[in-house]
Every structure is written in structure tokens, then in C-alpha cells.
Design a protein around this motif. Structure first.
Motif, PDB file in Angstrom:
ATOM      1  N   ASP A 113       0.570  -1.148  -0.188  1.00 41.95           N
ATOM      2  CA  ASP A 113       0.013   0.205  -0.087  1.00 41.95           C
ATOM      3  C   ASP A 113       0.645   0.621  -0.136  1.00 41.95           C
ATOM      4  O   ASP A 113       1.643   1.555   0.763  1.00 41.95           O
ATOM      5  CB  ASP A 113      -0.832  -0.420   1.355  1.00 41.95           C
ATOM      6  CG  ASP A 113      -1.782   1.147   1.198  1.00 41.95           C
ATOM      7  OD1 ASP A 113      -1.370   1.950   0.419  1.00 41.95           O
ATOM      8  OD2 ASP A 113      -2.923   0.811   2.353  1.00 41.95           O
ATOM      9  N   PRO A 114       0.847   2.034  -0.685  1.00 43.65           N
ATOM     10  CA  PRO A 114       1.834   3.289  -1.114  1.00 43.65           C
ATOM     11  C   PRO A 114       1.137   3.849   0.323  1.00 43.65           C
ATOM     12  O   PRO A 114       2.997   5.250   0.622  1.00 43.65           O
ATOM     13  CB  PRO A 114       0.788   4.459  -1.854  1.00 43.65           C
ATOM     14  CG  PRO A 114       0.323   2.946  -2.965  1.00 43.65           C
ATOM     15  CD  PRO A 114       0.035   2.388  -1.732  1.00 43.65           C
ATOM     16  N   LYS A 115       0.520   3.874   0.870  1.00 46.22           N
ATOM     17  CA  LYS A 115       0.187   4.941   2.195  1.00 46.22           C
ATOM     18  C   LYS A 115       0.915   4.462   3.027  1.00 46.22           C
ATOM     19  O   LYS A 115       1.840   5.521   4.030  1.00 46.22           O
ATOM     20  CB  LYS A 115      -1.164   4.512   2.782  1.00 46.22           C
ATOM     21  CG  LYS A 115      -2.404   5.329   1.771  1.00 46.22           C
ATOM     22  CD  LYS A 115      -3.862   5.351   2.285  1.00 46.22           C
ATOM     23  CE  LYS A 115      -4.604   6.493   1.465  1.00 46.22           C
ATOM     24  NZ  LYS A 115      -6.216   6.838   2.172  1.00 46.22           N
ATOM     25  N   LEU A 116       0.944   3.285   3.549  1.00 47.39           N
ATOM     26  CA  LEU A 116       2.208   2.225   3.982  1.00 47.39           C
ATOM     27  C   LEU A 116       3.721   3.147   4.397  1.00 47.39           C
ATOM     28  O   LEU A 116       4.300   3.151   5.221  1.00 47.39           O
ATOM     29  CB  LEU A 116       1.922   0.745   4.066  1.00 47.39           C
ATOM     30  CG  LEU A 116       0.275   0.647   4.985  1.00 47.39           C
ATOM     31  CD1 LEU A 116       0.760  -1.285   4.718  1.00 47.39           C
ATOM     32  CD2 LEU A 116       0.224   1.270   6.379  1.00 47.39           C
ATOM     33  N   VAL A 117       3.927   2.623   3.323  1.00 46.68           N
ATOM     34  CA  VAL A 117       5.162   2.930   2.319  1.00 46.68           C
ATOM     35  C   VAL A 117       5.778   4.854   2.821  1.00 46.68           C
ATOM     36  O   VAL A 117       6.702   5.034   3.034  1.00 46.68           O
ATOM     37  CB  VAL A 117       5.636   2.587   0.875  1.00 46.68           C
ATOM     38  CG1 VAL A 117       6.873   3.315   0.419  1.00 46.68           C
ATOM     39  CG2 VAL A 117       5.247   1.804  -0.208  1.00 46.68           C
ATOM     40  N   ALA A 118       4.720   5.060   2.248  1.00 45.28           N
ATOM     41  CA  ALA A 118       5.156   6.715   2.730  1.00 45.28           C
ATOM     42  C   ALA A 118       4.935   6.946   4.406  1.00 45.28           C
ATOM     43  O   ALA A 118       5.423   7.607   4.560  1.00 45.28           O
ATOM     44  CB  ALA A 118       3.677   7.556   2.612  1.00 45.28           C
ATOM     45  N   ALA A 119       4.543   6.026   4.742  1.00 40.99           N
ATOM     46  CA  ALA A 119       4.197   6.740   6.597  1.00 40.99           C
ATOM     47  C   ALA A 119       5.465   5.793   6.884  1.00 40.99           C
ATOM     48  O   ALA A 119       6.234   5.847   8.252  1.00 40.99           O
ATOM     49  CB  ALA A 119       3.011   5.544   6.955  1.00 40.99           C
ATOM     50  N   ALA A 120       6.216   5.208   6.167  1.00 46.24           N
ATOM     51  CA  ALA A 120       7.655   4.127   7.325  1.00 46.24           C
ATOM     52  C   ALA A 120       8.524   5.218   6.563  1.00 46.24           C
ATOM     53  O   ALA A 120       9.905   5.193   7.456  1.00 46.24           O
ATOM     54  CB  ALA A 120       7.400   2.890   6.333  1.00 46.24           C
TER      55      ALA A 120
END
Length: 384
Positions: free
Chosen positions: A348-355
């Protein structure tokens, strides 16, 4: 006159960081400054120690490191002076008839940068301001040499289209700058009609950068993990952190020894909200880089220490990081982009952004414009 109380600490500071000859020259230079008739306050001494030109000199840098470390003086504005010189050279390179508007545009953006700093918002970086002036310089030269126009009021949409066609890949970036300039020029009554109105970038928002193939990634992994391949420890560290952990050059450049947790084998990279756990290969490469740093006998807190930074506390220069991977043949952005493209398209791109501590919109550009057939539902595959 009695010597200042910090003089003994300064002598110990230079003796621990420099060879005997250079330390003696620094102490002699300090004595000369203390004996003149001007102020001997730390800030005044620091200003007088600076050399004219692009480099403030090794003595001034050492003095700045000492005074700022002791809390006796504020850092110099050397970086701002260099940036101002770069901007002036770009403005001066514009044809004389078009130069005043470019200079006024630069002054306006500098005022906006100062307001943003005072307000605590995100000001434009010097690099962004210089790139915009370079675009305006190129446009001014193009209008004069190719279109025969020496007045901004004569510029029309056809001139802008012709200029953008000279570098099609930079169309979006250049058009953004031109819109800002002509918007400013119209507000100042330099022009009556904005020639960029109605123009579009005409390009997709997807990722257009190059990525590494699997064979290239395997080759680089072996190069950076095998000591016998002759890769410099700095190259191996930047390469492995970019290839496996998506680290940017800035994150590796600012990495300090205190950011490393040996017990958990984690590091803190940039603005990422959580420590990054390192795999055994990356941890081994980091240890090689720390051993290389230990050979310098430096008190610089950063992991990457160069010949020019071993005597101070500043990080390695951006220019140095941009050339660290030259020997392997691939730029850092290409290596990092490969990792981000893989992560964003498998997670999920949002998970990558958060990490990674990124803006959620920033990761969307790494989404591919195709769907892997192996990731489709079984029923959908049967229908096709």
C-alpha cells in the motif's frame, strides 16, 4: 592584555584534530587576530578570520566549529553568501535588456523565502531558487538570440512553446517557473498578458526514472558486500542503504554515529518515524564504513567523514555524495528509485509513505501503469 579564557580550549581543539604543523599555524593566526586593535569577541574574530572568495578558509572553518561547539558565537552566513553569488551569476548572464525583470523576480523570491523562515513554514531552498534563475537565464538568452526580442512585453505563447520544445523532458519543471515569473511580471506591470496562460505540461504524472534490472541489482549487491571487489566503504554504504532500504543521499549524508543502535542493529534515517532495522549484509557494510571513519581519528559526529570534514563537525558535501556511486556506474537516484518502485507496487503506497516519512502523494508517482497478471484474482484471469 590577558588572553581570553577559551584560548586553552582552542589550542586543545586544534591539537586533537589537526597535524602539528597546521595546529601551530592556526594558533599563530589566532595570536595575530588577538593582537590587533579590533574587537576580540568570538563573533568578531570569526568574521575577521574569513577569507574573501568562495571558500572561507580552513582556519575560519575550524574557528567556526570551535566557537559554535562552545556556544560562544553563531555560525557564519558562508552558505548564504555562496548562494547569493550563484544567483548573481545567473542574473548577470541574462541579456542586459531583460535582466532587470529577472533581478526583480529574484529579489521577490528572496523576500518570500525570508518571510517563510520568519513564519516557520517551509521556505524554498537555495537550490530551487537557483534552478529557477537558470531557467529564466536560458529563456532570456533564447528570446534574444533565437527570437530577436529584447522586451518581456513582446513575448507571446509561441515563444514560450518554442523555448519549452528545446528540452521536452524538462517541460513541466520549466513551465512551472515560467508561470511564476510571468505572474510576477504581470503584477509589476512589466507585461499586460501572461503568455503562459492556457499552456499545459502535457505529460503524465507517473514515474519516468530509470530502474535497475534484477541482474544489475545482483551485481551491485555482490560488489558492495564483497570486500575483495574494491568498492569504497562510502560507496558500499550509500549503495546498500539505497538498494535495500530506499535511503536518499541526504539521509545517508546526515547519518550520525549516535543514530546507530548496535544492540538492536537499527539506524535512524532522516525524518523516518521509526528506526530502520538492518539486515546482516547492510550491517556489515555499515561496520566497514565505521572502521574507515575510525582510521581518520576524527571527532566529526557523522558516519561519512571525508578528508575535508574530518577536522570539523559538518557533514560531507552534497557534491561528494552525488559522485560516491560513480565507480559502479549508476546514480543514487536510480538505485533508490528501483527500491521505491518495487515497494509501492507490492504494498500500500500509504504504508510506504508512513514508513519513509514521505508525503502520501509523493509515493503515488512510483506506481506503475500496468498490473502484474500474477496479482490478479483467479476468476478475473479466467475471464481474460
Amino acid at each position: 592584555m590577558d588572553p581570553p579564557g577559551w584560548l586553552d580550549d582552542f589550542v586543545a581543539h586544534v591539537a586533537a584534530r589537526h597535524c602539528v604543523a597546521r595546529a601551530c599555524s592556526f594558533i599563530t593566526e589566532m595570536g595575530r587576530l588577538l593582537q590587533d586593535e579590533l574587537s576580540n569577541s568570538p563573533q568578531a574574530l570569526l568574521e575577521r578570520s574569513r577569507r574573501p572568495g568562495r571558500s572561507m578558509g580552513t582556519f575560519a572553518r575550524t574557528l567556526e566549529d570551535f566557537f559554535t561547539l562552545q556556544g560562544l558565537a553563531l555560525p557564519t552566513d558562508q552558505a548564504e553568501r555562496l548562494a547569493a553569488g550563484r544567483r548573481k551569476r545567473r542574473v548577470d548572464a541574462a541579456p542586459e535588456s531583460l535582466r532587470p525583470a529577472v533581478a526583480a523576480f529574484d529579489a521577490s523570491r528572496m523576500r518570500a523565502q525570508d518571510r517563510a523562515r520568519r513564519a516557520g513554514t517551509r521556505p524554498r531552498s537555495n537550490l530551487t531558487l537557483e534552478a529557477a534563475l537558470a531557467t529564466m537565464r536560458d529563456l532570456a538568452v533564447f528570446l534574444t538570440d533565437q527570437r530577436g526580442k529584447g522586451d518581456w512585453a513582446l513575448v507571446d505563447v509561441h515563444d514560450i512553446e518554442a523555448f519549452l520544445a528545446t528540452l521536452p523532458k524538462a517541460r513541466k519543471r520549466r513551465l512551472t517557473v515560467l508561470r511564476q515569473f510571468f505572474g510576477f511580471a504581470r503584477s509589476q506591470r512589466v507585461i499586460l498578458v501572461d503568455p503562459t496562460r492556457g499552456l499545459t505540461a502535457k505529460e503524465g504524472s507517473g514515474y519516468r526514472g530509470r530502474t535497475l534490472t534484477l541482474d544489475q541489482q545482483r551485481h551491485l549487491f555482490r560488489r558492495w558486500t564483497c570486500k575483495n571487489d574494491g568498492a569504497h566503504p562510502h560507496e558500499a554504504l550509500l549503495g546498500m542503504l539505497a538498494l535495500l532500504h530506499g535511503a536518499s543521499s541526504s539521509e545517508v549524508r546526515m547519518l550520525q554515529v549516535t543514530d546507530i543502535n548496535p544492540a538492536a542493529r537499527t539506524v535512524r534515517l532522516g525524518k523516518r518515524p521509526h528506526p530502520v532495522p538492518l539486515d546482516p549484509a547492510s550491517w556489515a557494510v555499515l561496520q566497514r564504513c565505521l572502521a574507515h571513519r575510525a582510521a581518520w581519528s576524527t571527532q566529526n559526529p557523522h558516519v561519512m567523514v571525508t578528508k575535508g570534514t574530518k577536522g570539523g563537525r559538518s557533514p560531507a558535501s552534497t557534491a561528494y555524495l552525488s559522485h560516491v556511486l560513480d565507480d559502479c556506474g549508476y546514480p543514487p537516484r536510480m538505485v533508490r528509485g528501483t527500491r521505491l518502485v518495487d515497494l509501492v507496487n507490492t504494498m500500500d503506497p500509504k504504508l510506504v509513505a508512513a514508513a519513509f516519512g514521505m508525503d502520501p502523494q509523493a509515493t503515488l508517482i512510483y506506481l506503475a501503469d500496468h498490473i502484474d497478471p500474477t496479482r490478479l484474482p483467479a476468476q478475473h484471469q479466467k475471464r481474460n
